[in-house]
Design an enzyme around this catalytic site. Sequence first.
Site, mmCIF file in Angstrom:
data_model
loop_
_atom_site.group_PDB
_atom_site.id
_atom_site.type_symbol
_atom_site.label_atom_id
_atom_site.label_comp_id
_atom_site.label_asym_id
_atom_site.label_seq_id
_atom_site.Cartn_x
_atom_site.Cartn_y
_atom_site.Cartn_z
ATOM 1 N N HIS A 37 0.837 -1.209 0.000
ATOM 2 C CA HIS A 37 0.000 0.000 0.000
ATOM 3 C C HIS A 37 0.875 1.264 0.000
ATOM 4 O O HIS A 37 0.583 2.236 -0.692
ATOM 5 C CB HIS A 37 -0.867 0.049 1.260
ATOM 6 C CG HIS A 37 -1.884 -1.045 1.360
ATOM 7 N ND1 HIS A 37 -1.833 -2.031 2.316
ATOM 8 C CD2 HIS A 37 -2.985 -1.300 0.615
ATOM 9 C CE1 HIS A 37 -2.870 -2.836 2.174
ATOM 10 N NE2 HIS A 37 -3.582 -2.424 1.145
ATOM 11 N N SER A 187 -2.862 -7.945 2.872
ATOM 12 C CA SER A 187 -3.342 -7.859 4.262
ATOM 13 C C SER A 187 -3.751 -9.239 4.757
ATOM 14 O O SER A 187 -3.688 -9.527 5.949
ATOM 15 C CB SER A 187 -4.522 -6.895 4.339
ATOM 16 O OG SER A 187 -4.138 -5.647 3.816
#
Length: 282
Positions: A37, A187
């Site tokens: 990210h 994630s």
Amino acid sequence: MRIFTDPAKLSRWTEARRAAGAKIALVPTMGCLHAGHLSLVAEAKRRKAAEIVVSIFVNPVQFGPGEDYERYPRTAKADIAACRKAGATAVFMPAPAAMYPAGHSTYVNEEKLSAGLCGARRPGHFRGVCTVVAKLFHLAHPHFAVFGRKDFQQAAVIKRMARDLDFGVEIVVAPIVREKSGLAMSSRNTYLSPAERESALALSRALEETRAAARAAGAAGIPWAPRRRRIAAALERAGMKTDYIEAVDAETLEPVRTLKPGAAVLLAAFAGGTRLIDNTEI
Ligand code: PAF
């Protein structure tokens, strides 16, 4: 760094910044931020965005029944700190009811690129993704938005949606960020036990081997069918359960029979109960 929870306040601020001439970037995420990210934020910086808005929202409408919406990791405090350190200028973290008020009944559906692959395995997933991304585009007024290439199909679907619905938002797709082991950052890697993490390496290894073989063959490429069997065997040996193993044209996502430049190999497989995706372009 500003923190917004109210969609209307974000919209007013980004509108004013845009009117003042600021170049605005949007980095849509579901939080639990990792280096992948943060590389998207770095890409926005590299492109000289004056305002970088990171949205952090676990979007309920892109999860199907029995998927991991409830247990999806939520790490707001660490995410805010990571955004600040990475150079984001605003974070948008709305509550689900702020994005989907009672009576919400409008969705965005891309009908071609989202039909196969993850779209076929996760019915309604891309409808949920397109809906939330369309809303984020309206609220953040970005000049461009940055997505990760790990979600290869998602990037293609969003590009198509932005084009078809005249959003006027440039879609930037940034490279996959991998751990040293080769595992693509996600994630959902936080769900993996050490043994599952070891099994999951079969994905990047199979892709690397496939890419090397295809590239060595040059423009003629290599036939896909035997390669597919080889990848399936490698995933099985590693203890992974295959969801799909596909070779597609990187633009149209139509299946191809030869792996050559312009093709992409897309994998989805389970390590224990965790579904992981990865891909490579030839
Ligand atoms: O890739 C993701 O994290 C999500 O699908 C996105 C684009 C933030 C939409 O919820």
